[in-house]
Write an enzyme that holds these catalytic residues in place. Structure first.
Site, PDB file in Angstrom:
ATOM      1  N   ASP A   1       0.858  -1.187   0.000  1.00 58.76           N
ATOM      2  CA  ASP A   1       0.000   0.000   0.000  1.00 58.76           C
ATOM      3  C   ASP A   1       0.896   1.239   0.000  1.00 58.76           C
ATOM      4  O   ASP A   1       1.856   1.325   0.776  1.00 58.76           O
ATOM      5  CB  ASP A   1      -0.913  -0.004   1.229  1.00 58.76           C
ATOM      6  CG  ASP A   1      -1.938   1.105   1.166  1.00 58.76           C
ATOM      7  OD1 ASP A   1      -3.034   0.854   0.657  1.00 58.76           O
ATOM      8  OD2 ASP A   1      -1.645   2.224   1.633  1.00 58.76           O
TER       9      ASP A   1
ATOM     10  N   ASN B   1      -3.066  12.940  -3.621  1.00 56.09           N
ATOM     11  CA  ASN B   1      -4.231  13.390  -4.399  1.00 56.09           C
ATOM     12  C   ASN B   1      -4.695  14.770  -3.957  1.00 56.09           C
ATOM     13  O   ASN B   1      -5.048  15.621  -4.781  1.00 56.09           O
ATOM     14  CB  ASN B   1      -5.375  12.385  -4.256  1.00 56.09           C
ATOM     15  CG  ASN B   1      -5.195  11.173  -5.150  1.00 56.09           C
ATOM     16  OD1 ASN B   1      -4.524  11.244  -6.176  1.00 56.09           O
ATOM     17  ND2 ASN B   1      -5.777  10.057  -4.761  1.00 56.09           N
TER      18      ASN B   1
ATOM     19  N   HIS C   1      -5.588  14.642  -8.700  1.00 49.96           N
ATOM     20  CA  HIS C   1      -5.787  13.238  -9.060  1.00 49.96           C
ATOM     21  C   HIS C   1      -4.958  12.833 -10.275  1.00 49.96           C
ATOM     22  O   HIS C   1      -4.608  11.656 -10.421  1.00 49.96           O
ATOM     23  CB  HIS C   1      -7.272  12.986  -9.328  1.00 49.96           C
ATOM     24  CG  HIS C   1      -8.113  13.049  -8.089  1.00 49.96           C
ATOM     25  ND1 HIS C   1      -8.223  11.994  -7.212  1.00 49.96           N
ATOM     26  CD2 HIS C   1      -8.864  14.052  -7.556  1.00 49.96           C
ATOM     27  CE1 HIS C   1      -9.014  12.325  -6.217  1.00 49.96           C
ATOM     28  NE2 HIS C   1      -9.422  13.569  -6.396  1.00 49.96           N
TER      29      HIS C   1
ATOM     30  N   ASP D   1      -2.725   9.518 -10.326  1.00 52.56           N
ATOM     31  CA  ASP D   1      -2.774   8.487 -11.364  1.00 52.56           C
ATOM     32  C   ASP D   1      -1.386   8.199 -11.922  1.00 52.56           C
ATOM     33  O   ASP D   1      -1.026   7.046 -12.181  1.00 52.56           O
ATOM     34  CB  ASP D   1      -3.700   8.929 -12.492  1.00 52.56           C
ATOM     35  CG  ASP D   1      -5.160   8.958 -12.065  1.00 52.56           C
ATOM     36  OD1 ASP D   1      -5.462   8.397 -10.991  1.00 52.56           O
ATOM     37  OD2 ASP D   1      -5.975   9.558 -12.783  1.00 52.56           O
TER      38      ASP D   1
ATOM     39  N   GLU E   1      -4.827   2.420  -3.995  1.00 53.45           N
ATOM     40  CA  GLU E   1      -3.368   2.407  -3.999  1.00 53.45           C
ATOM     41  C   GLU E   1      -2.811   1.097  -3.471  1.00 53.45           C
ATOM     42  O   GLU E   1      -1.653   1.024  -3.060  1.00 53.45           O
ATOM     43  CB  GLU E   1      -2.840   3.572  -3.160  1.00 53.45           C
ATOM     44  CG  GLU E   1      -3.118   3.474  -1.661  1.00 53.45           C
ATOM     45  CD  GLU E   1      -4.476   4.014  -1.258  1.00 53.45           C
ATOM     46  OE1 GLU E   1      -4.666   4.284  -0.067  1.00 53.45           O
ATOM     47  OE2 GLU E   1      -5.355   4.159  -2.136  1.00 53.45           O
TER      48      GLU E   1
END
Length: 671
Positions: free
Chosen positions: A549, A557, A562, A566, A592
């Site tokens: 993770d 973010n 965002h 990404d 994630e």
């Protein structure tokens, strides 16, 4: 009973037990598939009728129980009644749609329109009854009616300007609206400057005038006529006309709405922000936060660097404040157009797609976004329906070819039967000729009569042989033609089957791949995990499961946007994938979080590999506007023990991951 008999019966008993277990497992698998199919079918059937939705919900609850018989016996009669009632209501709604569309078409036909416009209107009115019976034709009918109405409005607008005849609004809604529209009103600048709050509908009137187009799509704003302002102010509380954006006006019914000042056309040279400054007021509080909460600014491209000597591949885009709709409108339009271009629509839906593309391209506003998305959803559903119909058509063609194949086999069998009959007939003919020859020899009294009898019998034998050879050649030629046609048909079926199998495999790979990172998705993980667990139970060996993770991903973010998040996910996915072995498996579990399967790997070797993966992620030179940015990850790893199920092992690895999170992150925990 001998020992061999005992062993034979014992083996037979064990074999029957094993066969019974296989049948039981197959039956359980079929029941599970049936349950899953019913659950997904019930989800697909929801949304059309409340009574059917309630029955579908009860059906899913019953399917989750082991004892389904009693529940299904009580539910099925109610479900049948609900489906019948829903179908009746659907037919009533269809008839209402037909009546409404017909009434609108007749209203347009009642106008004084030129012949070239009346002809398609009449054709449209004639086709309503048949086409509106199919729900997929409703959006196309509405699109055609919108186009015809737009042409009629344009024609009437030109005619009214030339001869001063009563306008379309006066002819459709009567004189009261004309009187209301004729009253003097203040200009738009004064109306806008008077208040920054939404314009509330005032005194009630019998009906709402439908505003005509005063400006061409994409043209400069024009002053709002006094009649337009008066019509808006006098609109009843339940009716509000949507501001025009170059498309046919829509009337929203059944609930009070508000007209925001930024949805009205303003005079040239006067912007909405200047008007608000003159009024000394704040932005309307009821406007959605993602529309007016921040100044409009163009989005900075993801890979647009500022000239710093940094690695472009790890450059994160700058943070983008929550923009107004006008700032994100180009991106939304481009995304919708890409989605529309990516749809493989049948020819029957191409006009609807073109009309939707025209609505999206350059003239999409906040108020039209929702209906555009609804129409796009209709297209996507129609595409799914088209794929289903294509599959049904393929099965129909396959069935026809199989029937033809069986017909050829039947013909071949009939031909074989004919060959046997011909052979038996030829044999019988030979026997008769030989018997006659023998009788002639025995009955002959002199040499001449014997010679004549023998010649006659030999000629008969030769004739029989010639006839048999002729029939045999004809039959062989016929069979050869049938076999050739059969081989061609079989080859065609093989090619179609290969193409269809390839298409299904492509669709399956798309369904098992995460579109952002290109890694396998959660569904692919479930499939691979089941395979690895079965392999381990069969062959033994080690199997590890790790969960990774990204630390503080939400902060990435929030701080950088965002788009930056990404890009981080794509880069990290690439770093993880290229450092794993070919036998290893990695999937994006969601958000994630990533899951790694390590077959034939000891726990210590797996721990070292995960540490290397963590170090590789930490070493990625992420940067933002030239400033270095450190991104780390936490992980938990565990090994399969005994005959543990995959869910149990995943839960243990997940708990190890959260221990690593609680212990400060950027670490690996072994469970």
């Amino acid at each position: 009973m001998s020992r061999d008999d005992v062993q034979r019966w014992k083996d037979k008993y064990l074999e029957n037990i094993e066969q019974q277990e296989r049948l039981q497992r197959r039956w359980d698998a079929r029941i599970d598939l049936l349950r899953r199919g019913l659950v997904r079918s019930s989800l697909a059937a929801e949304g059309s009728d409340k009574a059917v939705d309630q029955c579908m919900k009860e059906l899913r609850e019953i399917l989750r129980r082991d004892d389904m018989d009693a529940g299904l016996s009580g539910l099925i009669p109610r479900l049948e009644k609900a489906v019948l009632d829903s179908e009746q209501r659907r037919q009533q709604r269809t008839q209402q749609n037909i009546d409404a569309l017909g009434e609108l078409a007749q209203q347009l036909l009642a106008l004084d329109l030129p012949r070239e416009l009346r002809k398609p209107l009449k054709q449209f009115a004639r086709d309503i009854e048949e086409r509106a019976r199919q729900s997929r034709e409703i959006p196309i009918l509405l699109s055609e009616l919108s186009r015809l109405q737009r042409q009629a409005l344009a024609e009437r607008k030109g005619g009214d300007a030339e001869d001063g005849r009563p306008s379309l609004l006066q002819r459709l809604f009567g004189g009261k609206e004309s009187e209301t529209a004729a009253e003097p009103s203040a200009s738009v600048p004064s109306v806008v400057a008077a208040s920054n709050t939404p314009i509330q509908p005032a005194a009630a009137a019998p009906s709402l005038p439908v505003a005509e187009h005063d400006e061409a799509p994409g043209g400069p704003p024009q002053p709002l006529p006094a009649s337009r302002v008066a019509a808006i102010e006098s609109a009843p509380a339940g009716w509000v006309g949507v501001a025009e954006r170059g498309e046919p006006n829509q009337i929203l019914l059944d609930e009070p709405r508000e007209i925001w000042l930024d949805s009205l056309p303003l005079p040239a040279g006067l912007s909405f922000s200047e008007t608000l400054e003159d009024a000394g007021a704040e932005s309307p509080p009821a406007v959605p936060a993602d529309v007016e909460s921040a100044p409009e600014a163009p989005a900075t491209p993801v890979d647009n660097l500022d000239g710093q000597a940094v690695d472009e591949a790890y450059e994160l885009p700058p943070p983008i404040p929550e923009p107004g709709y006008s700032a994100v409108a180009p991106h939304i339009e481009a995304s919708l157009l890409r989605l529309l271009d990516g749809l493989s629509l049948p020819s029957s839906h191409q006009p609807q797609a073109e009309a939707l593309r025209e609505r999206i391209d350059g003239s999409l506003n906040w108020y039209e976004l929702v209906p555009v998305l609804d129409d796009l959803a209709v297209l996507v559903l129609s595409l799914a329906d088209s794929g289903q119909r294509d599959f049904e058509e393929y099965l129909r063609q396959l069935n026809e070819r199989l029937e033809s194949f069986l017909g050829h086999l039947g013909d071949a069998h009939a031909g074989y039967t004919d060959v046997l009959d011909n052979a038996r007939g030829f044999d019988q003919s030979l026997r008769e000729q030989v018997s006659g020859l023998q009788a002639s020899v025995q009955q002959a009294t002199d040499l001449n009569s014997l010679k004549l009898a023998v010649d006659s019998r030999l000629n008969g034998l030769l004739a029989s042989m010639d006839e048999h050879q002729r029939e045999q050649a004809e039959h062989e030629q016929e069979v050869s033609g049938r076999l050739q046609a059969l081989m061609e048909r079989v080859n065609s079926m093989e090619q179609d089957a290969k193409a269809f199998h390839s298409h299904l495999e492509d669709q399956r790979q798309k369904a098992l791949t995460d579109p952002l990172t290109g890694l396998p998705n959660r569904a692919a993980l479930s499939e691979r995990l089941e395979q690895e667990v079965a392999r381990r139970h069969r062959d033994g060996g080690d199997l590890l499961l790790a969960v990774l993770d990204i630390d503080h991903f939400k902060r990435i973010n929030d701080d950088f946007g965002h788009l930056a998040g990404d890009k981080v996910l794509k880069i990290i996915a690439g770093e993880l994938r290229k450092r794993l072995r070919q036998a290893d498996f990695i999937a994006r579990f969601g958000g994630e979080e990533f899951v790694v399967l390590l077959p034939a790997t000891s726990l210590e070797a797996g721990r070292q590999l995960l540490e290397r993966l963590r170090a590789a992620i930490a070493a990625c030179p992420f940067h933002f506007k030239g400033e270095p940015l450190s991104i780390t990850c936490s992980a938990g790893i565990t090994a399969f023990e005994g005959n543990e199920a995959g869910e149990v092992v995943f839960e243990r690895a997940d708990q190890a991951l959260y221990r690593a999170k609680r212990a400060g992150r950027d670490r690996l925990e072994v469970a």
